[in-house]
Design a protein around this motif. Structure first.
Motif, PDB file in Angstrom:
ATOM      1  N   GLU A  45      -2.352  -5.345   6.593  1.00 25.56           N
ATOM      2  CA  GLU A  45      -2.033  -4.968   5.215  1.00 25.56           C
ATOM      3  C   GLU A  45      -1.177  -6.049   4.563  1.00 25.56           C
ATOM      4  OE1 GLU A  45       0.828  -1.775   4.452  1.00 25.56           O
ATOM      5  OE2 GLU A  45       1.341  -1.780   6.563  1.00 25.56           O
ATOM      6  N   ASP A  65       0.823  -1.210   0.000  1.00 22.10           N
ATOM      7  CA  ASP A  65       0.000   0.000   0.000  1.00 22.10           C
ATOM      8  C   ASP A  65       0.857   1.259   0.000  1.00 22.10           C
ATOM      9  OD1 ASP A  65      -2.168  -1.669   0.036  1.00 22.10           O
ATOM     10  OD2 ASP A  65      -2.702  -1.289   2.128  1.00 22.10           O
ATOM     11  N   ALA A  84      -4.311   1.853  -1.030  1.00 22.00           N
ATOM     12  CA  ALA A  84      -4.689   0.451  -0.875  1.00 22.00           C
ATOM     13  C   ALA A  84      -4.783  -0.250  -2.229  1.00 22.00           C
ATOM     14  CB  ALA A  84      -6.019   0.350  -0.139  1.00 22.00           C
TER      15      ALA A  84
END
Length: 193
Positions: free
Chosen positions: A167, A14, A20
């Protein structure tokens, strides 16, 4: 701007993509080394069939699914292989594996990408080899890793995507190995999970 990764380097997808990522593509490209003909004329190259594979692992580091030239799609549909290129001829990526990060099942902790010389040639017969990660939405390259370390190996563990702190991150592994398919690399892959 793309990051040129070095062996062992880890990045946040990201952060490097500037936002994202929902879908990424791992591209693999290579060329066969050209051999010089008689007195330097008539150079030619033998076809080299490199195969990209994608291995999905759970929290316990057990294989969940595999995507490769004999299974072009994961059972859940989140990972899709472009198909087998048996020569490396042409410009750009020779094989691609697309991953819909949002559709990857929650039990999958890591996704490992490998490359094997199905025809058995060593990487001494390969040049300009690379893997690169693209943002599939806009086609922009996020990261690139040079695989052109020539030598007697016939396979390589290229990179790993893994979940960390909510993430996806990428680890450029770049470990050489041997084997015509990903199955022969599994003991080495286990060390990187």
């Amino acid at each position: 701007m793309s990051v040129n990764l070095t062996k062992g380097q880890k990045i946040s997808l990201d952060k490097e993509a500037g936002g994202a990522l929902s879908q990424v593509t791992m591209g693999l490209g290579w060329d066969a080394v050209k051999s010089k003909g008689f007195l330097g004329f008539g150079s030619k190259s033998a076809d080299v069939d490199l195969d990209a594979s994608c291995l999905l692992f759970d929290e316990a580091n057990k294989p969940v699914d595999t995507v490769w030239f004999r299974q072009l799609k994961s059972r859940d549909g989140s990972v899709v292989h472009s198909g087998d290129n048996r020569t490396g001829a042409g410009d750009g990526d020779d094989e691609q594996i697309s991953v819909s990060l949002q559709q990857v099942p929650a039990n999958v902790k890591s996704i490992v990408f490998t490359v094997n010389s199905f025809t058995g040639q060593s990487f001494a017969q390969v040049q300009n080899a690379y893997c690169r990660l693209l943002n599939a939405k806009d086609g922009k390259e996020v990261a690139r890793f040079d695989l052109s370390v020539q030598g007697p190996h016939s396979a390589q563990i290229m990179a790993k995507l893994y979940r960390h702190g909510g993430e996806w991150k990428m680890h450029a592994i770049g470990e050489n190995g041997t084997g015509r398919t990903f199955e022969e690399l599994l003991p080495q892959v286990a060390q990187h999970l």
